[in-house]
Scaffold this motif. Structure first.
Motif, PDB file in Angstrom:
ATOM      1  N   VAL A  76      57.308  20.584  33.269  1.00 53.45           N
ATOM      2  CA  VAL A  76      56.166  20.573  34.180  1.00 53.45           C
ATOM      3  C   VAL A  76      56.625  21.054  35.550  1.00 53.45           C
ATOM      4  N   VAL A  77      55.735  21.719  36.257  1.00 57.40           N
ATOM      5  CA  VAL A  77      56.021  22.191  37.615  1.00 57.40           C
ATOM      6  C   VAL A  77      54.929  21.699  38.551  1.00 57.40           C
ATOM      7  N   HIS A  78      55.339  21.133  39.689  1.00 57.15           N
ATOM      8  CA  HIS A  78      54.427  20.735  40.752  1.00 57.15           C
ATOM      9  C   HIS A  78      54.667  21.638  41.961  1.00 57.15           C
ATOM     10  N   LEU A  79      53.609  22.231  42.475  1.00 55.88           N
ATOM     11  CA  LEU A  79      53.697  23.059  43.672  1.00 55.88           C
ATOM     12  C   LEU A  79      52.803  22.470  44.753  1.00 55.88           C
ATOM     13  N   ARG A  80      53.392  22.177  45.919  1.00 53.35           N
ATOM     14  CA  ARG A  80      52.606  21.739  47.070  1.00 53.35           C
ATOM     15  C   ARG A  80      52.473  22.898  48.038  1.00 53.35           C
ATOM     16  N   GLY A  81      51.341  22.947  48.732  1.00 48.48           N
ATOM     17  CA  GLY A  81      51.182  24.037  49.680  1.00 48.48           C
ATOM     18  C   GLY A  81      49.953  23.892  50.552  1.00 48.48           C
ATOM     19  N   LYS A  82      49.833  24.818  51.497  1.00 47.66           N
ATOM     20  CA  LYS A  82      48.716  24.822  52.436  1.00 47.66           C
ATOM     21  C   LYS A  82      47.722  25.902  52.029  1.00 47.66           C
ATOM     22  N   PRO A  83      46.475  25.513  51.792  1.00 46.26           N
ATOM     23  CA  PRO A  83      45.486  26.480  51.326  1.00 46.26           C
ATOM     24  C   PRO A  83      44.786  27.220  52.460  1.00 46.26           C
ATOM     25  N   ARG A  84      44.426  28.465  52.158  1.00 49.58           N
ATOM     26  CA  ARG A  84      43.587  29.271  53.050  1.00 49.58           C
ATOM     27  C   ARG A  84      42.387  29.734  52.244  1.00 49.58           C
ATOM     28  N   LEU A  85      41.192  29.529  52.784  1.00 47.56           N
ATOM     29  CA  LEU A  85      39.985  29.957  52.084  1.00 47.56           C
ATOM     30  C   LEU A  85      39.859  31.478  52.087  1.00 47.56           C
ATOM     31  N   ILE A  86      39.375  32.000  50.976  1.00 50.01           N
ATOM     32  CA  ILE A  86      39.060  33.422  50.858  1.00 50.01           C
ATOM     33  C   ILE A  86      37.555  33.516  50.599  1.00 50.01           C
ATOM     34  N   GLU A  87      36.827  33.928  51.606  1.00 49.82           N
ATOM     35  CA  GLU A  87      35.368  33.994  51.465  1.00 49.82           C
ATOM     36  C   GLU A  87      34.799  35.402  51.661  1.00 49.82           C
ATOM     37  N   SER A  88      35.583  36.311  52.230  1.00 52.94           N
ATOM     38  CA  SER A  88      35.068  37.661  52.458  1.00 52.94           C
ATOM     39  C   SER A  88      34.867  38.361  51.119  1.00 52.94           C
ATOM     40  N   GLU A  89      33.821  39.171  51.034  1.00 47.79           N
ATOM     41  CA  GLU A  89      33.503  39.843  49.776  1.00 47.79           C
ATOM     42  C   GLU A  89      34.632  40.752  49.306  1.00 47.79           C
ATOM     43  N   SER A  90      35.261  41.461  50.230  1.00 48.17           N
ATOM     44  CA  SER A  90      36.311  42.404  49.831  1.00 48.17           C
ATOM     45  C   SER A  90      37.524  41.673  49.259  1.00 48.17           C
TER      46      SER A  90
ATOM     47  N   LEU B  63      37.554  38.614  47.963  1.00 50.37           N
ATOM     48  CA  LEU B  63      37.157  37.975  46.712  1.00 50.37           C
ATOM     49  C   LEU B  63      37.130  38.976  45.566  1.00 50.37           C
ATOM     50  N   GLU B  64      36.620  40.165  45.842  1.00 51.51           N
ATOM     51  CA  GLU B  64      36.541  41.179  44.800  1.00 51.51           C
ATOM     52  C   GLU B  64      37.938  41.594  44.349  1.00 51.51           C
ATOM     53  N   THR B  65      38.869  41.694  45.296  1.00 50.02           N
ATOM     54  CA  THR B  65      40.255  42.018  44.951  1.00 50.02           C
ATOM     55  C   THR B  65      40.858  40.920  44.093  1.00 50.02           C
ATOM     56  N   LEU B  66      40.609  39.664  44.477  1.00 46.55           N
ATOM     57  CA  LEU B  66      41.118  38.526  43.712  1.00 46.55           C
ATOM     58  C   LEU B  66      40.562  38.530  42.293  1.00 46.55           C
ATOM     59  N   LEU B  67      39.256  38.749  42.152  1.00 52.33           N
ATOM     60  CA  LEU B  67      38.644  38.784  40.829  1.00 52.33           C
ATOM     61  C   LEU B  67      39.204  39.930  39.991  1.00 52.33           C
ATOM     62  N   GLY B  68      39.469  41.050  40.653  1.00 54.48           N
ATOM     63  CA  GLY B  68      40.041  42.190  39.939  1.00 54.48           C
ATOM     64  C   GLY B  68      41.417  41.868  39.389  1.00 54.48           C
ATOM     65  N   ARG B  69      42.229  41.175  40.192  1.00 56.00           N
ATOM     66  CA  ARG B  69      43.575  40.801  39.739  1.00 56.00           C
ATOM     67  C   ARG B  69      43.512  39.796  38.595  1.00 56.00           C
ATOM     68  N   LEU B  70      42.657  38.779  38.734  1.00 57.22           N
ATOM     69  CA  LEU B  70      42.516  37.778  37.674  1.00 57.22           C
ATOM     70  C   LEU B  70      42.027  38.419  36.379  1.00 57.22           C
ATOM     71  N   THR B  71      41.026  39.280  36.509  1.00 63.24           N
ATOM     72  CA  THR B  71      40.460  39.939  35.333  1.00 63.24           C
ATOM     73  C   THR B  71      41.516  40.780  34.630  1.00 63.24           C
ATOM     74  N   HIS B  72      42.301  41.499  35.414  1.00 63.39           N
ATOM     75  CA  HIS B  72      43.333  42.354  34.815  1.00 63.39           C
ATOM     76  C   HIS B  72      44.348  41.516  34.034  1.00 63.39           C
ATOM     77  N   VAL B  73      44.778  40.399  34.615  1.00 64.27           N
ATOM     78  CA  VAL B  73      45.786  39.553  33.961  1.00 64.27           C
ATOM     79  C   VAL B  73      45.275  39.018  32.629  1.00 64.27           C
ATOM     80  N   TYR B  74      44.032  38.546  32.608  1.00 59.15           N
ATOM     81  CA  TYR B  74      43.533  37.869  31.414  1.00 59.15           C
ATOM     82  C   TYR B  74      42.802  38.785  30.435  1.00 59.15           C
ATOM     83  N   GLU B  75      42.477  40.017  30.852  1.00 61.56           N
ATOM     84  CA  GLU B  75      41.783  40.956  29.966  1.00 61.56           C
ATOM     85  C   GLU B  75      42.686  42.063  29.432  1.00 61.56           C
ATOM     86  N   SER B  76      43.787  42.354  30.143  1.00 63.94           N
ATOM     87  CA  SER B  76      44.578  43.551  29.832  1.00 63.94           C
ATOM     88  C   SER B  76      45.140  43.567  28.412  1.00 63.94           C
ATOM     89  N   HIS B  77      45.357  42.390  27.816  1.00 59.73           N
ATOM     90  CA  HIS B  77      45.931  42.349  26.465  1.00 59.73           C
ATOM     91  C   HIS B  77      44.870  42.500  25.371  1.00 59.73           C
TER      92      HIS B  77
END
Length: 203
Positions: free
Chosen positions: A102-116, A118-132
């Motif tokens: 198991v791994v525990h990671l502590r950290g300080k969060p920064r909100l991402i609310e801008s459309e650009s 968010l769209e980049t984040l969604l693109g990266r997530l989609t690529h990771v989980y769809e590419s295979h």
């Protein structure tokens, strides 16, 4: 997290591999001392910052993102493979136990609310989980639909301040007992159990 010295994992490659292979983790906050948990898919950017960064998003209707305004740290938990270990597998006396990583990671969060962003984040997530997949799906967000969907989520970037990794893999037993546990786990039809044997073998 309680980590006896012989179970502490400090190899960054093994830590990264566990997070990336078990990236659906738990995000924990504790506003006013009351724990709150969300189960989310994460991206781990291990090369960013001094200890890496985590990226994720949640529904805007989820109140957890509002906890970030306190300026405190959050906790992300990534559970790897785990398996029961019988003392009957040892050549010397022992007790029933559980092997796991198991791994525990502590950290300080920064909100991402801008459309650009968010769209980049969604693109990266989609690529990771769809590419295979044979026919990967792509968001292709445009116009009003793009704005509407992006307004339904909130992203976050967590700058990691502390990494704790516990790989409890019978390191406290004699080599012959460790080998016996590996052999017993390898015989299982459960792939999660077999994965513990692989970790014990250095995989």
């Amino acid at each position: 997290m309680y980590i006896p010295e012989h179970f502490q994992e400090t190899n960054p490659e093994r830590v990264s591999a566990l997070i990336e292979g078990n990236s659906f983790g738990m995000l924990v906050t504790a506003p006013d001392g009351v724990p709150f948990v969300s189960h989310l898919p994460f991206l781990f950017d291990h090369g960013a910052g001094s200890k890496g960064k985590l990226l994720c998003h949640m529904a805007r209707a989820n109140p957890q993102w509002r906890h970030f305004s306190s300026g405190g740290e959050v906790l992300a938990v990534f559970q790897g493979p785990h398996a029961y270990v019988s003392p009957s597998w040892y050549s010397s006396p022992g007790v029933p136990t559980w092997n796991y990583a198991v791994v525990h990671l502590r950290g300080k969060p920064r909100l991402i609310e801008s459309e650009s962003e968010l769209e980049t984040l969604l693109g990266r997530l989609t690529h990771v989980y769809e590419s295979h997949l044979p026919s990967p799906w792509k968001p292709n967000l445009v116009g009003e639909r793009r704005t509407k969907l992006l307004n339904l989520i909130v992203g976050s970037e967590i700058e990691i301040t502390d990494v704790q990794a516990k790989f409890k893999l019978s390191q406290n037993r004699q080599p012959e007992d460790q080998q016996s546990v590996i052999e017993k786990l390898e015989q299982s039809s459960n792939q999660t159990v077999v994965a513990v044997a692989k970790l014990m073998s250095g995989g």
